[in-house]
Design an enzyme around this catalytic site. Sequence first.
Site, PDB file in Angstrom:
ATOM      1  CB  ILE A 147      -0.775  -0.123   1.222  1.00  0.00           C
ATOM      2  CG1 ILE A 147      -1.769   1.050   1.244  1.00  0.00           C
ATOM      3  CG2 ILE A 147      -0.060  -0.152   2.623  1.00  0.00           C
ATOM      4  CD1 ILE A 147      -2.889   1.091   2.527  1.00  0.00           C
ATOM      5  CB  SER A 148       0.886   4.301  -2.132  1.00  0.00           C
ATOM      6  OG  SER A 148       0.755   3.423  -3.201  1.00  0.00           O
ATOM      7  CE  LYS A 149       7.540   6.914   1.558  1.00  0.00           C
ATOM      8  NZ  LYS A 149       8.501   7.705   1.640  1.00  0.00           N
TER       9      LYS A 149
END
Length: 283
Positions: free
Chosen positions: A129-131
């Site tokens: 999951i992206s930042k």
Amino acid sequence: MKRQLPAKPAPASASPARLRPGFPAKLSVPAQTEPARKAGTGPMLRYAPSAIEPPARHAPVPAVRAAGVGMDSQAVREAMVRKLQAQGVTHPAVLAAMRAVERHRFVDSALANQAYEDTSLPIGLGQTISKPNVVARMMELLCQGRTEKLGRVLEIGTGCGYQAAVLSHLSREVYSIERLRGLHDKARENLRSLRISNLHLLLGDGMLGFAQGAPYAAIIAAAGGHDIPAAWIDQLAVGGRLVAPAIVEAGRQNLVVIDKTATGCVRSVLEPVLFVPLKSGIA
Ligand code: SAH
């Protein structure tokens, strides 16, 4: 860095006078009854769509003392949003969406206490999951210069469903495609209790886009390949914007923005990024 791409004919239903089309966008497939679509018996069946039902839209989420977060999650999200603002995120709707979606619900409970830190996290099957600041940055690029919601949006790479949930606050309708069945199922599970009626999860190869929902006001990808697939450009509406990571020169991945205009596409290459690879086929 900007360059003109060859012009594509405008889709019949897109009006050059009206940049960024609203919803409903015209479907390019024979009309399908709502029950048929929900049952997956219409032309979308190939993609096994699974609308999140029933239609209670963004039911208010009570502030919770979330297991694993160890504190009031609303307060932690407020702190995350303040940090995003300090990092330069200004769009009010984007900040509101980031404040509203409970990121800790989308990661394993063992990682929930890191959910609001500015870090990417594993979501299984080798994906991440992206930042939060990367998600917010991409949302801002999609919403730039707009105060109203986006129309119909296509997301490639559902993953755990977090970004799709954020998008659902910013758009009238979201189609999100995932190629890994395990993550598609996980996202459906994560999103079930949120009952987001304008978000449709699809299992399929996002490199082909999802022609049945085109044209899209916006397309966003959470995985990067060597180039932007032609199908995405074709399915973007005139006045629409695409935001995706792509390898622009040997081994270097950058965020790429493509604005489709009546006379062609304008491509901008932005900052370097590190996304998981865009792969073809379903697994
Ligand atoms: N936005 C997601 C991030 C997921 S990571 C989230 O909030 O969790 C990127 C995802 O893209 C991975 O799950 C990966 O399986 C998926 N992906 C890669 N290539 C794809 C393709 N061709 N079609 C659909 N999904 C793809």
